[in-house]
Write a protein that holds these residues in place. Structure first.
Motif: not given
Length: 137
Positions: A11, A13, A16, A19, A109, A113, A115
């Protein structure tokens, strides 16, 4: 010098900035498959994250090409790739880059969604203090 390959597919998301799992010494860094913020920091992760190791940079580039062939049908927005370099050009650039002692990162990508981050890291590495994760000298 030798070369270690690393990869992440998952994913988007999960990637980050700033992080802790993406910084050496951060909570979860040693167990997270998420790419570190600095490419050379892959070498600080446990050896189980290594996808391949080679002495010849051409073999490392062949690994990148194989990985690309697997994910190519899933790359998001393929119409945008018409202006991008071909995989042959990317491979030639990667080979020259590795021969000069620099790391190579290919990222895309994917549909849904996701990666993908494909990395070849030079070892030893000028940007990362420490040892080889496999104990090689």
């Amino acid at each position: 010098m030798h070369f270690h390959a690393y990869g992440y597919q998952g994913p988007g998301e999960a990637i980050r900035p700033y992080d802790a799992v993406r910084s050496p010494g951060g909570v979860g860094f040693e167990t997270s498959p998420v790419p570190p913020e600095r490419t050379a920091a892959w070498l600080a992760k446990p050896a189980r994250f290594i996808k391949g190791t080679w002495d010849d940079p051409a073999e490392a580039v062949a690994w990148l090409e194989r990985q690309y062939a697997e994910i190519e049908p899933s790359i998001a927005h393929p119409e945008l790739r018409r202006h991008a370099p071909t995989v042959r050009t990317m491979a030639a650039t990667a080979l020259g880059t590795l021969r000069r002692g620099n790391d190579v990162v290919w990222v895309w990508w994917l549909t849904g969604g996701n990666y993908v981050d494909l990395v070849v890291v030079c070892c030893p590495n000028r940007d990362q203090d420490g040892h080889c994760p496999l104990g090689r000298r």
